[in-house]
Scaffold this motif. Structure first.
Motif, PDB file in Angstrom:
ATOM      1  N   ALA A 221       0.839  -1.209   0.000  1.00 43.95           N
ATOM      2  CA  ALA A 221       0.000   0.000   0.000  1.00 43.95           C
ATOM      3  C   ALA A 221       0.869   1.252   0.000  1.00 43.95           C
ATOM      4  CB  ALA A 221      -0.927  -0.008   1.218  1.00 43.95           C
ATOM      5  N   ALA A 222       1.940   1.227   0.777  1.00 44.73           N
ATOM      6  CA  ALA A 222       2.845   2.382   0.832  1.00 44.73           C
ATOM      7  C   ALA A 222       3.555   2.583  -0.505  1.00 44.73           C
ATOM      8  CB  ALA A 222       3.855   2.191   1.957  1.00 44.73           C
ATOM      9  N   ARG A 223       4.028   1.490  -1.131  1.00 41.80           N
ATOM     10  CA  ARG A 223       4.718   1.627  -2.426  1.00 41.80           C
ATOM     11  C   ARG A 223       3.764   2.149  -3.498  1.00 41.80           C
ATOM     12  NH1 ARG A 223       7.261   2.080   0.841  1.00 41.80           N
ATOM     13  NH2 ARG A 223       7.826   0.339   2.161  1.00 41.80           N
ATOM     14  N   LEU A 224       2.543   1.646  -3.510  1.00 40.61           N
ATOM     15  CA  LEU A 224       1.579   2.089  -4.522  1.00 40.61           C
ATOM     16  C   LEU A 224       1.189   3.548  -4.303  1.00 40.61           C
ATOM     17  CD1 LEU A 224      -0.667  -1.095  -4.824  1.00 40.61           C
ATOM     18  CD2 LEU A 224       1.114  -0.302  -6.394  1.00 40.61           C
ATOM     19  N   ALA A 225       1.198   3.989  -3.040  1.00 43.09           N
ATOM     20  CA  ALA A 225       0.937   5.404  -2.764  1.00 43.09           C
ATOM     21  C   ALA A 225       2.048   6.274  -3.351  1.00 43.09           C
ATOM     22  CB  ALA A 225       0.810   5.635  -1.258  1.00 43.09           C
ATOM     23  N   SER A 226       3.285   5.814  -3.256  1.00 44.99           N
ATOM     24  CA  SER A 226       4.407   6.538  -3.867  1.00 44.99           C
ATOM     25  C   SER A 226       4.291   6.540  -5.385  1.00 44.99           C
ATOM     26  CB  SER A 226       5.738   5.898  -3.455  1.00 44.99           C
ATOM     27  OG  SER A 226       5.983   6.070  -2.088  1.00 44.99           O
ATOM     28  N   PHE A 227       3.900   5.396  -5.938  1.00 43.82           N
ATOM     29  CA  PHE A 227       3.737   5.299  -7.389  1.00 43.82           C
ATOM     30  C   PHE A 227       2.665   6.258  -7.883  1.00 43.82           C
ATOM     31  CE2 PHE A 227       1.412   3.179 -10.944  1.00 43.82           C
ATOM     32  CZ  PHE A 227       2.368   3.403 -11.925  1.00 43.82           C
ATOM     33  N   ALA A 228       1.608   6.441  -7.112  1.00 42.53           N
ATOM     34  CA  ALA A 228       0.538   7.370  -7.493  1.00 42.53           C
ATOM     35  C   ALA A 228       1.090   8.787  -7.639  1.00 42.53           C
ATOM     36  CB  ALA A 228      -0.584   7.335  -6.463  1.00 42.53           C
ATOM     37  N   VAL A 229       2.007   9.170  -6.744  1.00 44.23           N
ATOM     38  CA  VAL A 229       2.622  10.497  -6.837  1.00 44.23           C
ATOM     39  C   VAL A 229       3.424  10.626  -8.136  1.00 44.23           C
ATOM     40  CG1 VAL A 229       4.238  12.119  -5.765  1.00 44.23           C
ATOM     41  CG2 VAL A 229       2.733  10.731  -4.333  1.00 44.23           C
ATOM     42  N   LEU A 230       4.177   9.576  -8.470  1.00 45.84           N
ATOM     43  CA  LEU A 230       5.007   9.616  -9.676  1.00 45.84           C
ATOM     44  C   LEU A 230       4.162   9.712 -10.942  1.00 45.84           C
ATOM     45  CD1 LEU A 230       7.711   9.420 -11.155  1.00 45.84           C
ATOM     46  CD2 LEU A 230       7.545   6.921 -10.982  1.00 45.84           C
ATOM     47  N   ILE A 231       3.135   8.886 -11.057  1.00 46.63           N
ATOM     48  CA  ILE A 231       2.361   8.871 -12.298  1.00 46.63           C
ATOM     49  C   ILE A 231       1.569  10.169 -12.472  1.00 46.63           C
ATOM     50  CG2 ILE A 231       0.266   7.736 -11.422  1.00 46.63           C
ATOM     51  CD1 ILE A 231       0.356   6.072 -14.065  1.00 46.63           C
ATOM     52  N   VAL A 232       1.082  10.752 -11.366  1.00 49.73           N
ATOM     53  CA  VAL A 232       0.382  12.039 -11.463  1.00 49.73           C
ATOM     54  C   VAL A 232       1.373  13.137 -11.850  1.00 49.73           C
ATOM     55  CG1 VAL A 232      -0.864  13.814 -10.151  1.00 49.73           C
ATOM     56  CG2 VAL A 232      -1.471  11.405  -9.891  1.00 49.73           C
ATOM     57  N   ALA A 233       2.590  13.080 -11.333  1.00 50.53           N
ATOM     58  CA  ALA A 233       3.609  14.070 -11.697  1.00 50.53           C
ATOM     59  C   ALA A 233       3.941  13.986 -13.183  1.00 50.53           C
ATOM     60  CB  ALA A 233       4.866  13.866 -10.856  1.00 50.53           C
ATOM     61  N   VAL A 234       4.054  12.764 -13.698  1.00 52.80           N
ATOM     62  CA  VAL A 234       4.358  12.583 -15.129  1.00 52.80           C
ATOM     63  C   VAL A 234       3.259  13.187 -15.996  1.00 52.80           C
ATOM     64  CG1 VAL A 234       4.618  10.857 -16.974  1.00 52.80           C
ATOM     65  CG2 VAL A 234       5.814  10.550 -14.795  1.00 52.80           C
ATOM     66  N   ARG A 235       2.028  12.939 -15.630  1.00 54.48           N
ATOM     67  CA  ARG A 235       0.914  13.487 -16.417  1.00 54.48           C
ATOM     68  C   ARG A 235       0.792  15.000 -16.222  1.00 54.48           C
ATOM     69  NH1 ARG A 235       1.827   9.416 -19.002  1.00 54.48           N
ATOM     70  NH2 ARG A 235       0.739   7.455 -18.588  1.00 54.48           N
ATOM     71  N   ALA A 236       1.130  15.500 -15.024  1.00 59.99           N
ATOM     72  CA  ALA A 236       0.986  16.935 -14.736  1.00 59.99           C
ATOM     73  C   ALA A 236       1.926  17.794 -15.575  1.00 59.99           C
ATOM     74  CB  ALA A 236       1.229  17.201 -13.251  1.00 59.99           C
ATOM     75  N   VAL A 237       3.095  17.249 -15.968  1.00 59.80           N
ATOM     76  CA  VAL A 237       4.025  18.028 -16.783  1.00 59.80           C
ATOM     77  C   VAL A 237       3.728  17.879 -18.277  1.00 59.80           C
ATOM     78  CG1 VAL A 237       5.856  17.951 -15.048  1.00 59.80           C
ATOM     79  CG2 VAL A 237       5.749  16.167 -16.812  1.00 59.80           C
ATOM     80  N   GLY A 238       2.659  17.174 -18.618  1.00 61.70           N
ATOM     81  CA  GLY A 238       2.209  17.126 -20.008  1.00 61.70           C
ATOM     82  C   GLY A 238       2.677  15.955 -20.831  1.00 61.70           C
ATOM     83  N   ILE A 239       3.095  14.877 -20.206  1.00 61.46           N
ATOM     84  CA  ILE A 239       3.536  13.695 -20.959  1.00 61.46           C
ATOM     85  C   ILE A 239       2.350  12.748 -21.099  1.00 61.46           C
ATOM     86  CG2 ILE A 239       5.132  11.744 -21.031  1.00 61.46           C
ATOM     87  CD1 ILE A 239       6.967  13.415 -19.199  1.00 61.46           C
ATOM     88  N   PRO A 240       1.852  12.539 -22.307  1.00 57.97           N
ATOM     89  CA  PRO A 240       0.656  11.705 -22.503  1.00 57.97           C
ATOM     90  C   PRO A 240       0.963  10.223 -22.385  1.00 57.97           C
ATOM     91  CG  PRO A 240       1.492  12.470 -24.618  1.00 57.97           C
ATOM     92  CD  PRO A 240       2.344  13.119 -23.575  1.00 57.97           C
ATOM     93  N   SER A 241      -0.083   9.441 -22.209  1.00 54.14           N
ATOM     94  CA  SER A 241       0.075   7.996 -22.028  1.00 54.14           C
ATOM     95  C   SER A 241       0.561   7.293 -23.292  1.00 54.14           C
ATOM     96  CB  SER A 241      -1.249   7.376 -21.576  1.00 54.14           C
ATOM     97  OG  SER A 241      -2.277   7.641 -22.519  1.00 54.14           O
ATOM     98  N   ASP A 242       0.346   7.904 -24.473  1.00 55.45           N
ATOM     99  CA  ASP A 242       0.822   7.259 -25.696  1.00 55.45           C
ATOM    100  C   ASP A 242       2.333   7.406 -25.864  1.00 55.45           C
ATOM    101  OD1 ASP A 242       0.629   9.986 -26.138  1.00 55.45           O
ATOM    102  OD2 ASP A 242       0.171   9.779 -28.262  1.00 55.45           O
ATOM    103  N   LYS A 243       2.946   8.284 -25.076  1.00 54.29           N
ATOM    104  CA  LYS A 243       4.403   8.422 -25.091  1.00 54.29           C
ATOM    105  C   LYS A 243       5.049   7.522 -24.027  1.00 54.29           C
ATOM    106  CE  LYS A 243       5.115  11.359 -28.393  1.00 54.29           C
ATOM    107  NZ  LYS A 243       5.944  10.981 -29.569  1.00 54.29           N
TER     108      LYS A 243
END
Length: 325
Positions: A221-243
């Protein structure tokens, strides 16, 4: 000194070879206040499952105490000399009424539980890459290496639990190390660490046998919570899922989580280098600066943010101990 040299080398020479810091900061500046709010919420909510891991390791703790232990560990593990986090967590649990042997076994068990959760991540990542038919020899090799590293540590704990002679040696070495750290602060440690390790063997066997499933679940649960921060950060800077798909992000994240079980790999710069280089290979060179921006935001929120919280938690605990006499 060696750690500082590695950090300067990575941030001052290696990373500038393929990212532009000015462009990175511009990408960070383009994150909206709504996205920052979501990131901050996710980063602080993560403290809860991190605290639960300590509850799994030491029955009798409450969630607040578990979060304190996590935050203090995060803070002091990044402050030289090494070992301060272990000593402080031991003293904190002792001050809450737990025995020396129980506190020692809980400290080791929390590491084992966290390590187990990190072992699962690379295995899951390799499976997800296979399902998505993504062939990446480098990620597969790094995942295998990370699994071997963590299993090696777990085997070491297992040997201590099975071998009285090895437990005696570990106790002597632990006493020497703790005495050295305490000497820096002109403190005297009277604990018999040889006896403590043998008592740990008796208690840890029971904790690991009866609570590993809880430790694994809270660790995941703790690792997945960290992963959630990373994936939201990636999308927040404008990198789409197709990239860069979430599968690739998870695979890179899983490798980093497992490798950073070894403290030297948890230094600033190493995590950033692995994540940026891995994700940039898929996104393309045109997205390297945005990838770096996302990784820096992730590290600020998961590595740097807990430090002031941990400093406050440690100071508050110390004041409470002094007030109680």
């Amino acid at each position: 000194i060696l750690g500082l040299g590695i950090v300067i080398f990575l941030f001052g020479w290696v990373l500038p070879q393929f990212i532009d810091y000015a462009a990175v900061f511009r990408a960070i500046g383009n994150i909206s206040w709504l996205e920052w709010t979501a990131l901050l919420v996710l980063a602080t909510v993560r403290f809860i499952p991190e605290g639960w891991l300590y509850l799994a390791a030491q029955p009798g703790l409450n969630t607040g105490q578990g979060m304190q232990l996590f935050l203090v560990a995060e803070t002091l593990s990044n402050v030289p000399p090494g070992g301060l986090d272990l000593i402080s967590r031991f003293q904190m649990t002792r001050s809450w009424g737990f025995s020396a042997a129980s506190s020692t076994s809980a400290t080791i068990a929390s590491w084992v539980f966290a390590s187990l959760s990190k072992i699962v991540l690379p295995i899951a990542a390799v499976a997800l890459l296979a399902i998505d038919r993504i062939q990446d020899d480098e990620l597969d090799a790094l995942a295998l290496l990370s699994i071997i590293i963590v299993i090696g540590g777990a085997v070491g704990i297992g040997l201590v639990l099975r071998s009285p002679k090895l437990a005696t040696w570990v106790g002597d070495m632990l006493g020497t190390g703790v005495g050295w750290v305490a000497g820096i602060f002109r403190k005297t440690v009277k604990t018999d660490f040889r006896q403590l390790v043998h008592e740990f063997r008796d208690q840890a066997s029971d904790v690991l046998r009866t609570r590993t499933h809880l430790g694994l679940l809270t660790g995941l649960a703790a690792r997945l919570a960290s992963f959630a921060v990373l994936i939201v950060a990636v999308r927040a800077v404008g990198i789409p899922s197709d990239k860069v798909s979430w599968t690739i992000i998870f695979a890179a994240f899983a490798v980093v989580m497992a490798i950073t079980v070894i403290p030297i790999f948890n230094l600033p710069g190493i995590t950033e280098l692995i994540l940026i280089s891995t994700l940039s290979r898929y996104a393309g060179d045109g997205f390297s600066d945005q990838i770096a921006a996302a990784v820096f935001v992730y590290r600020i929120l998961t590595w740097l943010l807990p430090i002031p919280f941990g400093g406050f938690a440690f100071t508050r605990w110390r004041d409470q101990v002094r007030e109680s006499g």
